[in-house]
Each structure stands twice: as structure tokens, then as C-alpha cells.
Motif scaffolding. Structure first.
Motif, PDB file in Angstrom:
ATOM      1  N   MET A   1       8.166   4.275 -10.042  1.00  6.64           N
ATOM      2  CA  MET A   1       8.071   3.292  -8.953  1.00  6.64           C
ATOM      3  C   MET A   1       8.227   3.977  -7.601  1.00  6.64           C
ATOM      4  O   MET A   1       7.512   3.689  -6.652  1.00  6.64           O
ATOM      5  CB  MET A   1       9.150   2.218  -9.125  1.00  6.64           C
ATOM      6  N   THR A   2       9.174   4.936  -7.509  1.00  4.92           N
ATOM      7  CA  THR A   2       9.397   5.627  -6.242  1.00  4.92           C
ATOM      8  C   THR A   2       8.158   6.378  -5.810  1.00  4.92           C
ATOM      9  O   THR A   2       7.835   6.439  -4.617  1.00  4.92           O
ATOM     10  CB  THR A   2      10.589   6.596  -6.375  1.00  4.92           C
ATOM     11  N   ASP A   3       7.423   6.947  -6.785  1.00  2.00           N
ATOM     12  CA  ASP A   3       6.221   7.702  -6.464  1.00  2.00           C
ATOM     13  C   ASP A   3       5.172   6.828  -5.785  1.00  2.00           C
ATOM     14  O   ASP A   3       4.343   7.316  -5.016  1.00  2.00           O
ATOM     15  CB  ASP A   3       5.628   8.320  -7.733  1.00  2.00           C
ATOM     16  N   ARG A   4       5.184   5.517  -6.075  1.00  2.00           N
ATOM     17  CA  ARG A   4       4.229   4.608  -5.450  1.00  2.00           C
ATOM     18  C   ARG A   4       4.815   3.916  -4.227  1.00  2.00           C
ATOM     19  O   ARG A   4       4.105   3.630  -3.274  1.00  2.00           O
ATOM     20  CB  ARG A   4       3.783   3.551  -6.469  1.00  2.00           C
ATOM     21  N   LEU A   5       6.124   3.642  -4.274  1.00  2.00           N
ATOM     22  CA  LEU A   5       6.750   2.897  -3.184  1.00  2.00           C
ATOM     23  C   LEU A   5       6.832   3.720  -1.902  1.00  2.00           C
ATOM     24  O   LEU A   5       6.531   3.215  -0.817  1.00  2.00           O
ATOM     25  CB  LEU A   5       8.146   2.448  -3.604  1.00  2.00           C
ATOM     26  N   LEU A   6       7.203   4.961  -2.002  1.00  2.00           N
ATOM     27  CA  LEU A   6       7.375   5.769  -0.793  1.00  2.00           C
ATOM     28  C   LEU A   6       6.060   5.961  -0.028  1.00  2.00           C
ATOM     29  O   LEU A   6       6.050   5.817   1.201  1.00  2.00           O
ATOM     30  CB  LEU A   6       8.018   7.114  -1.143  1.00  2.00           C
ATOM     31  N   PRO A   7       4.944   6.292  -0.695  1.00  2.00           N
ATOM     32  CA  PRO A   7       3.695   6.355   0.056  1.00  2.00           C
ATOM     33  C   PRO A   7       3.305   5.021   0.695  1.00  2.00           C
ATOM     34  O   PRO A   7       2.758   4.989   1.794  1.00  2.00           O
ATOM     35  CB  PRO A   7       2.670   6.783  -1.004  1.00  2.00           C
ATOM     36  N   LEU A   8       3.603   3.900  -0.004  1.00  2.00           N
ATOM     37  CA  LEU A   8       3.284   2.585   0.556  1.00  2.00           C
ATOM     38  C   LEU A   8       4.118   2.319   1.802  1.00  2.00           C
ATOM     39  O   LEU A   8       3.612   1.802   2.813  1.00  2.00           O
ATOM     40  CB  LEU A   8       3.524   1.495  -0.484  1.00  2.00           C
ATOM     41  N   LEU A   9       5.402   2.664   1.765  1.00  2.00           N
ATOM     42  CA  LEU A   9       6.250   2.515   2.944  1.00  2.00           C
ATOM     43  C   LEU A   9       5.738   3.393   4.089  1.00  2.00           C
ATOM     44  O   LEU A   9       5.742   2.978   5.249  1.00  2.00           O
ATOM     45  CB  LEU A   9       7.695   2.872   2.597  1.00  2.00           C
ATOM     46  N   HIS A  10       5.306   4.590   3.752  1.00  2.00           N
ATOM     47  CA  HIS A  10       4.730   5.488   4.760  1.00  2.00           C
ATOM     48  C   HIS A  10       3.507   4.856   5.400  1.00  2.00           C
ATOM     49  O   HIS A  10       3.341   4.846   6.624  1.00  2.00           O
ATOM     50  CB  HIS A  10       4.370   6.819   4.097  1.00  2.00           C
ATOM     51  N   LEU A  11       2.640   4.305   4.563  1.00  2.00           N
ATOM     52  CA  LEU A  11       1.417   3.679   5.046  1.00  2.00           C
ATOM     53  C   LEU A  11       1.704   2.499   5.966  1.00  2.00           C
ATOM     54  O   LEU A  11       1.004   2.280   6.962  1.00  2.00           O
ATOM     55  CB  LEU A  11       0.575   3.221   3.853  1.00  2.00           C
ATOM     56  N   LEU A  15       4.461   3.682  12.848  1.00  2.00           N
ATOM     57  CA  LEU A  15       4.164   4.974  13.467  1.00  2.00           C
ATOM     58  C   LEU A  15       3.046   5.729  12.751  1.00  2.00           C
ATOM     59  O   LEU A  15       2.631   6.788  13.220  1.00  2.00           O
ATOM     60  CB  LEU A  15       5.428   5.854  13.488  1.00  2.00           C
ATOM     61  N   PHE A  16       2.554   5.193  11.624  1.00  2.00           N
ATOM     62  CA  PHE A  16       1.461   5.863  10.921  1.00  2.00           C
ATOM     63  C   PHE A  16       0.238   5.906  11.834  1.00  2.00           C
ATOM     64  O   PHE A  16      -0.159   4.889  12.405  1.00  2.00           O
ATOM     65  CB  PHE A  16       1.128   5.150   9.617  1.00  2.00           C
ATOM     66  N   PRO A  17      -0.389   7.077  12.000  1.00  2.00           N
ATOM     67  CA  PRO A  17      -1.400   7.259  13.051  1.00  2.00           C
ATOM     68  C   PRO A  17      -2.783   6.696  12.742  1.00  2.00           C
ATOM     69  O   PRO A  17      -3.746   7.432  12.521  1.00  2.00           O
ATOM     70  CB  PRO A  17      -1.452   8.784  13.202  1.00  2.00           C
ATOM     71  N   THR A  18      -2.901   5.370  12.729  1.00  2.00           N
ATOM     72  CA  THR A  18      -4.221   4.753  12.594  1.00  2.00           C
ATOM     73  C   THR A  18      -4.745   4.244  13.936  1.00  2.00           C
ATOM     74  O   THR A  18      -5.933   3.958  14.068  1.00  2.00           O
ATOM     75  CB  THR A  18      -4.184   3.565  11.618  1.00  2.00           C
ATOM     76  N   GLY A 144      -1.763   4.786  -6.455  1.00  2.00           N
ATOM     77  CA  GLY A 144      -1.248   4.092  -7.623  1.00  2.00           C
ATOM     78  C   GLY A 144      -0.600   2.760  -7.317  1.00  2.00           C
ATOM     79  O   GLY A 144       0.065   2.172  -8.175  1.00  2.00           O
ATOM     80  N   VAL A 145      -0.776   2.267  -6.100  1.00  2.00           N
ATOM     81  CA  VAL A 145      -0.229   0.960  -5.713  1.00  2.00           C
ATOM     82  C   VAL A 145      -1.132  -0.132  -6.275  1.00  2.00           C
ATOM     83  O   VAL A 145      -2.362  -0.049  -6.177  1.00  2.00           O
ATOM     84  CB  VAL A 145      -0.149   0.846  -4.177  1.00  2.00           C
ATOM     85  N   GLU A 146      -0.554  -1.153  -6.862  1.00  2.00           N
ATOM     86  CA  GLU A 146      -1.340  -2.226  -7.452  1.00  2.00           C
ATOM     87  C   GLU A 146      -2.070  -3.041  -6.389  1.00  2.00           C
ATOM     88  O   GLU A 146      -1.659  -3.086  -5.228  1.00  2.00           O
ATOM     89  CB  GLU A 146      -0.444  -3.134  -8.280  1.00  2.00           C
ATOM     90  N   ALA A 147      -3.134  -3.706  -6.810  1.00  2.00           N
ATOM     91  CA  ALA A 147      -3.984  -4.432  -5.866  1.00  2.00           C
ATOM     92  C   ALA A 147      -3.210  -5.512  -5.113  1.00  2.00           C
ATOM     93  O   ALA A 147      -3.359  -5.665  -3.899  1.00  2.00           O
ATOM     94  CB  ALA A 147      -5.165  -5.058  -6.604  1.00  2.00           C
ATOM     95  N   ARG A 148      -2.394  -6.273  -5.829  1.00  2.00           N
ATOM     96  CA  ARG A 148      -1.643  -7.344  -5.164  1.00  2.00           C
ATOM     97  C   ARG A 148      -0.677  -6.770  -4.135  1.00  2.00           C
ATOM     98  O   ARG A 148      -0.554  -7.300  -3.026  1.00  2.00           O
ATOM     99  CB  ARG A 148      -0.884  -8.175  -6.196  1.00  2.00           C
ATOM    100  N   ALA A 149      -0.002  -5.692  -4.488  1.00  2.00           N
ATOM    101  CA  ALA A 149       0.926  -5.062  -3.545  1.00  2.00           C
ATOM    102  C   ALA A 149       0.183  -4.529  -2.332  1.00  2.00           C
ATOM    103  O   ALA A 149       0.703  -4.548  -1.208  1.00  2.00           O
ATOM    104  CB  ALA A 149       1.697  -3.946  -4.232  1.00  2.00           C
TER     105      ALA A 149
END
Length: 225
Positions: A1-11, A15-18, A144-149
Motif C-alpha cells: 500500500m505504501t508503494d502506491r500511497l506515497l507516489p499518489l501523495l506526491h502527485l 507543489l508538484f510542478p504541473t 499501481g493506483v486504482e482507478a477509483r482512487a
């Protein structure tokens, strides 16, 4: 879960540069004209954004972009990008969604080097055609984040962006702005249920469209749109 949650939080980090921080999606014009003055007005603006823009256009765009990436259906991804772009009412908003979409994919590739991006880039002209909602779905799928999330996260970023813009454009404090935001986030689950059941892109948001198209006439602007 952490492997998917941390990138999602980053996104989802503001401050994420979009470049999303530079856009108010028409809210600046609405506040300049005195149409959005209070917390109640802001809540109505967010309600319209949630029910008309995020539920009908952007949310389905995220959902369809996610599935197109997972299924490696690049033709479908191109169609979703074209539909998402066509639903933008103004030239500035069309330019913005393309710029942010391409930048998101490019930055994510540089940071995480996800498998599948090279294949996608060979089939889809990311720099010229990628729009923000499908791009968000693509990067979530690659992590690896699910579609609903993915849709939940996108809705949060857009509503939170409106709250952030409001605090710079009108007399509203942080606590009050976030109270308004929290109330709208509680409504998001039903919106996502609708999107997952029927992820068809459409649009009917006349007030927000008019605000977006009229933004260029604000004399002194903090935002690009």
C-alpha cells in the motif's frame, strides 16, 4: 500500500510542478465581478464544479485515461484526449490543459521512469495532445493506483485548487475555505460512483464556461485562467 500511497501523495501535492497553481478556472473573473464574495458563494461554485465539470468531463477523463493505459489502448487514449480538449470552452483553458497534461507526464517519467511510458510516447504525441485529466489517470495507473482512487485524488486536487485560489482572491480565511472544501469532499463519493458506472465525457457548465471565457478581460490578473 505504501508503494502506491506515497507516489499518489506526491502527485497530489500542491507543489508538484504541473503549473496548476497558475489557474483559477474562471474563479478570478467571478470574484472580480462580485459573483463569488462569500463562503456560501464559494460553496456554490465548488458544487457546480463538482457536479458539472468534474462529474461529467474531467472525472470521466481520468477514469478513461487510466483504463486506456492499463489496457495499452493508445487509440482510445488519443480519443479521450481529443474529447477532453473539445469540452474546454476557451482557447486559454485548452492551452492550459495541454500544457499541464504534457508537463505531468514528462515530469512523472523523469521522476519515476514507469514501464510503459516509452511505448505510450511512441504511439501518442504527448507534447501536443495530452490533456490533464487523462494524464492524471495515466500516471496513477503507472504507479499501481486504482482507478477509483485516481478519480478521488483528481477531484481533491481540483477542489483544493479552487479553495487555494479563493484565499488569494476574496476575503476568506484558511479555516473557512477548508470548511467549504471539506463539505464538498464529503459529496465526492456519490460523484465517483456515477463516473465509474457510466464514464462518458460530456459537459454542461454554462456559468463556469462563461467565467473561463471572460477571464481574459479582467484588468489586473493573478491567474492565467
Amino acid at each position: 500500500m505504501t508503494d502506491r500511497l506515497l507516489p499518489l501523495l506526491h502527485l497530489c501535492d500542491s507543489l508538484f510542478p504541473t503549473g496548476a497553481f497558475a489557474h483559477s478556472d474562471g474563479l478570478e473573473w467571478a470574484t472580480d465581478r462580485g459573483l463569488v464574495r462569500s463562503a456560501s458563494d464559494l460553496g456554490e461554485w465548488m458544487d457546480a464544479s463538482l457536479s458539472q465539470v468534474l462529474a461529467r468531463a474531467d472525472g470521466p477523463g481520468v477514469w478513461c485515461g487510466w483504463h486506456a493505459y492499463v489496457e495499452r489502448d493508445w487509440e482510445r487514449l488519443s480519443v479521450v484526449n481529443a474529447e477532453t480538449l473539445a469540452l474546454r470552452p476557451s482557447a486559454v483553458s485548452r492551452q492550459a490543459t495541454r500544457a499541464m497534461g504534457a508537463r505531468l507526464v514528462r515530469t512523472w517519467q523523469q521522476l519515476y521512469e514507469p514501464a510503459g511510458f516509452e511505448e505510450m510516447s511512441a504511439a501518442v504525441d504527448v507534447e501536443r495532445t495530452m490533456t490533464l485529466p487523462p494524464a492524471f489517470g495515466v500516471v496513477c495507473a503507472s504507479a499501481g493506483v486504482e482507478a477509483r482512487a485516481a478519480v478521488e485524488a483528481f477531484i481533491y486536487t481540483r477542489l483544493a485548487s479552487a479553495a487555494s485560489a479563493a484565499m488569494r482572491l476574496m476575503a476568506i480565511g484558511q479555516r473557512e475555505a477548508h470548511r467549504v472544501l471539506a463539505a464538498r469532499l464529503q459529496k465526492a463519493a456519490a460523484t465517483i460512483d456515477t463516473i465509474s458506472a457510466q464514464p462518458t465525457l460530456s459537459s454542461f457548465a454554462p456559468a463556469i464556461d462563461i467565467a473561463s471565457m471572460s477571464h481574459q478581460y479582467v484588468r489586473s490578473r493573478l491567474f492565467r485562467s
